[in-house]
Design an enzyme around this catalytic site. Structure first.
Site, PDB file in Angstrom:
ATOM      1  N   ILE A  11     -32.613 -99.888 -32.313  1.00  0.00           N
ATOM      2  CA  ILE A  11     -33.146-100.545 -31.120  1.00  0.00           C
ATOM      3  C   ILE A  11     -32.219-101.673 -30.636  1.00  0.00           C
ATOM      4  O   ILE A  11     -32.198-101.990 -29.452  1.00  0.00           O
ATOM      5  CB  ILE A  11     -34.584-101.055 -31.383  1.00  0.00           C
ATOM      6  CG1 ILE A  11     -35.341-101.212 -30.058  1.00  0.00           C
ATOM      7  CG2 ILE A  11     -34.588-102.348 -32.183  1.00  0.00           C
ATOM      8  CD1 ILE A  11     -36.835-101.376 -30.229  1.00  0.00           C
ATOM      9  N   ASN A  24     -43.179-110.950 -37.533  1.00  0.00           N
ATOM     10  CA  ASN A  24     -44.352-111.420 -38.279  1.00  0.00           C
ATOM     11  C   ASN A  24     -44.801-112.720 -37.625  1.00  0.00           C
ATOM     12  O   ASN A  24     -44.089-113.275 -36.787  1.00  0.00           O
ATOM     13  CB  ASN A  24     -44.057-111.582 -39.773  1.00  0.00           C
ATOM     14  CG  ASN A  24     -42.914-112.526 -40.017  1.00  0.00           C
ATOM     15  OD1 ASN A  24     -42.972-113.694 -39.630  1.00  0.00           O
ATOM     16  ND2 ASN A  24     -41.854-112.038 -40.639  1.00  0.00           N
ATOM     17  N   GLY A  32     -36.503-105.484 -41.942  1.00  0.00           N
ATOM     18  CA  GLY A  32     -36.675-104.346 -41.037  1.00  0.00           C
ATOM     19  C   GLY A  32     -36.076-104.593 -39.675  1.00  0.00           C
ATOM     20  O   GLY A  32     -34.992-105.162 -39.527  1.00  0.00           O
ATOM     21  N   VAL A  33     -36.806-104.188 -38.661  1.00  0.00           N
ATOM     22  CA  VAL A  33     -36.304-104.288 -37.292  1.00  0.00           C
ATOM     23  C   VAL A  33     -36.141-105.754 -36.878  1.00  0.00           C
ATOM     24  O   VAL A  33     -35.217-106.116 -36.149  1.00  0.00           O
ATOM     25  CB  VAL A  33     -37.206-103.470 -36.337  1.00  0.00           C
ATOM     26  CG1 VAL A  33     -38.558-104.078 -36.153  1.00  0.00           C
ATOM     27  CG2 VAL A  33     -36.526-103.230 -35.013  1.00  0.00           C
ATOM     28  N   ASP A  34     -37.009-106.609 -37.379  1.00  0.00           N
ATOM     29  CA  ASP A  34     -36.941-108.049 -37.103  1.00  0.00           C
ATOM     30  C   ASP A  34     -35.593-108.618 -37.580  1.00  0.00           C
ATOM     31  O   ASP A  34     -34.874-109.305 -36.824  1.00  0.00           O
ATOM     32  CB  ASP A  34     -38.099-108.720 -37.868  1.00  0.00           C
ATOM     33  CG  ASP A  34     -38.410-110.123 -37.404  1.00  0.00           C
ATOM     34  OD1 ASP A  34     -37.840-110.568 -36.405  1.00  0.00           O
ATOM     35  OD2 ASP A  34     -39.252-110.774 -38.065  1.00  0.00           O
ATOM     36  N   SER A 122     -45.510-101.741 -37.061  1.00  0.00           N
ATOM     37  CA  SER A 122     -46.366-101.640 -38.264  1.00  0.00           C
ATOM     38  C   SER A 122     -46.089-100.414 -39.132  1.00  0.00           C
ATOM     39  O   SER A 122     -46.769-100.228 -40.147  1.00  0.00           O
ATOM     40  CB  SER A 122     -47.868-101.667 -37.911  1.00  0.00           C
ATOM     41  OG  SER A 122     -48.260-102.958 -37.497  1.00  0.00           O
ATOM     42  N   GLY A 124     -43.375 -99.740 -40.851  1.00  0.00           N
ATOM     43  CA  GLY A 124     -42.414 -99.994 -41.928  1.00  0.00           C
ATOM     44  C   GLY A 124     -43.092-100.710 -43.080  1.00  0.00           C
ATOM     45  O   GLY A 124     -43.997-100.176 -43.722  1.00  0.00           O
ATOM     46  N   TYR A 126     -45.299-102.873 -43.043  1.00  0.00           N
ATOM     47  CA  TYR A 126     -46.747-103.021 -42.864  1.00  0.00           C
ATOM     48  C   TYR A 126     -47.535-101.739 -43.136  1.00  0.00           C
ATOM     49  O   TYR A 126     -48.762-101.723 -43.023  1.00  0.00           O
ATOM     50  CB  TYR A 126     -47.068-103.593 -41.483  1.00  0.00           C
ATOM     51  CG  TYR A 126     -46.877-105.106 -41.403  1.00  0.00           C
ATOM     52  CD1 TYR A 126     -46.555-105.858 -42.532  1.00  0.00           C
ATOM     53  CD2 TYR A 126     -47.032-105.781 -40.196  1.00  0.00           C
ATOM     54  CE1 TYR A 126     -46.379-107.236 -42.465  1.00  0.00           C
ATOM     55  CE2 TYR A 126     -46.863-107.174 -40.121  1.00  0.00           C
ATOM     56  CZ  TYR A 126     -46.539-107.888 -41.257  1.00  0.00           C
ATOM     57  OH  TYR A 126     -46.382-109.247 -41.186  1.00  0.00           O
TER      58      TYR A 126
HETATM   59  P1  ADP Z   1     -43.517-103.707 -39.692  1.00  0.00           P
HETATM   60  O1  ADP Z   1     -43.506-104.926 -40.593  1.00  0.00           O
HETATM   61  O2  ADP Z   1     -44.239-103.957 -38.384  1.00  0.00           O
HETATM   62  O3  ADP Z   1     -43.977-102.482 -40.402  1.00  0.00           O
HETATM   63  P2  ADP Z   1     -40.696-102.923 -39.957  1.00  0.00           P
HETATM   64  O4  ADP Z   1     -39.515-103.574 -39.323  1.00  0.00           O
HETATM   65  O5  ADP Z   1     -40.791-102.969 -41.441  1.00  0.00           O
HETATM   66  O6  ADP Z   1     -41.980-103.550 -39.230  1.00  0.00           O
HETATM   67  O7  ADP Z   1     -40.729-101.404 -39.522  1.00  0.00           O
HETATM   68  C1  ADP Z   1     -41.118-100.946 -38.246  1.00  0.00           C
HETATM   69  C2  ADP Z   1     -40.325 -99.695 -37.909  1.00  0.00           C
HETATM   70  O8  ADP Z   1     -39.034-100.079 -37.434  1.00  0.00           O
HETATM   71  C3  ADP Z   1     -40.061 -98.757 -39.093  1.00  0.00           C
HETATM   72  O9  ADP Z   1     -40.329 -97.413 -38.671  1.00  0.00           O
HETATM   73  C4  ADP Z   1     -38.581 -98.968 -39.387  1.00  0.00           C
HETATM   74  O10 ADP Z   1     -37.980 -97.782 -39.908  1.00  0.00           O
HETATM   75  C5  ADP Z   1     -38.054 -99.252 -38.017  1.00  0.00           C
HETATM   76  N1  ADP Z   1     -36.747 -99.933 -37.897  1.00  0.00           N
HETATM   77  C6  ADP Z   1     -36.086-100.702 -38.797  1.00  0.00           C
HETATM   78  N2  ADP Z   1     -34.909-101.135 -38.279  1.00  0.00           N
HETATM   79  C7  ADP Z   1     -34.833-100.630 -37.009  1.00  0.00           C
HETATM   80  C8  ADP Z   1     -33.878-100.693 -35.952  1.00  0.00           C
HETATM   81  N3  ADP Z   1     -32.740-101.372 -36.087  1.00  0.00           N
HETATM   82  N4  ADP Z   1     -34.147-100.036 -34.793  1.00  0.00           N
HETATM   83  C9  ADP Z   1     -35.299 -99.347 -34.639  1.00  0.00           C
HETATM   84  N5  ADP Z   1     -36.238 -99.248 -35.588  1.00  0.00           N
HETATM   85  C10 ADP Z   1     -36.014 -99.876 -36.760  1.00  0.00           C
END
Ligand code: ADP
Length: 169
Positions: A11, A24, A32-34, A122, A124, A126
């Site tokens: 993303i 969060n 993760g994505v954050d 949520s 990943g 979560y």
């Molecule tokens: P949450 O805590 O809301 O579950 P996460 O970041 O752990 O958030 O995961 C949410 C989704 O984002 C997961 O499906 C994970 O595989 C995905 N993800 C992680 N990194 C990226 C990225 N760079 N781009 C897009 N999606 C991502």
């Protein structure tokens, strides 16, 4: 009408007006994505998040809500931070997950964003089951009136991509 599109990828590389962050409630970064968004976007994002914590969101951003900051060095202009609920068998938190998509679209409309990229909020750390996460994401976006022209779901792993593809087709 908002068009729904699907991309397998990262993303942080999307050329859209706004990318949604599965943050969060602390707004101070995480994994993760954050983590990826803050790493690639640079310190300006965290600086605005800290300012939000010092002001309107002293207690953190509540689950299901959304707030925008700069996107720093990302190709996008804004990051829309939303806090998904952690999945639990004890309680149905799906309304809160739907609220993440609705709130993010409302913020996107306020920004006049045309193209918005969403991760699987949520799904990943979560722990949301992918099929459920995809169903709630796609149904909520379809049911939410918005001026946003394109909602692009950007799925990092193939299983998440397949779950969203099954919902969109
Ligand atoms: P949450 O805590 O809301 O579950 P996460 O970041 O752990 O958030 O995961 C949410 C989704 O984002 C997961 O499906 C994970 O595989 C995905 N993800 C992680 N990194 C990226 C990225 N760079 N781009 C897009 N999606 C991502």
């Amino acid at each position: 009408m908002t068009a729904l599109t699907l991309v397998r990828g990262d993303i942080t590389e999307q050329s859209v007006d706004a990318v949604v962050n599965a943050a969060n409630s602390s707004l101070l970064g995480g994994g993760g994505v954050d983590g990826a968004i803050h790493r690639r976007g640079g310190p300006d994002i965290l600086a605005e998040c800290r300012a939000l914590r010092a002001g309107r969101y002293g207690e953190g951003l509540p689950t299901g809500e959304a707030v925008a900051t700069t996107a720093g060095r990302l190709p996008a202009r804004w990051v829309i931070h939303t806090v998904g609920p952690a999945h639990t068998e004890d309680e149905d938190r799906s309304p809160l997950l739907a609220s993440c998509y609705r709130s993010s679209l409302r913020v996107a409309d306020e920004l006049d964003a045309h193209a918005v990229a969403f991760p699987a909020v949520s799904a990943g750390v979560y722990g949301w089951p992918l099929d459920e996460a995809a169903r709630i994401a796609v149904d909520t976006v379809r049911q939410t009136p918005a001026r946003v022209a394109e909602v692009r779901f950007v799925l990092f792993d193939p299983r998440a991509y397949d779950a969203f593809a099954a919902r969109i087709d």
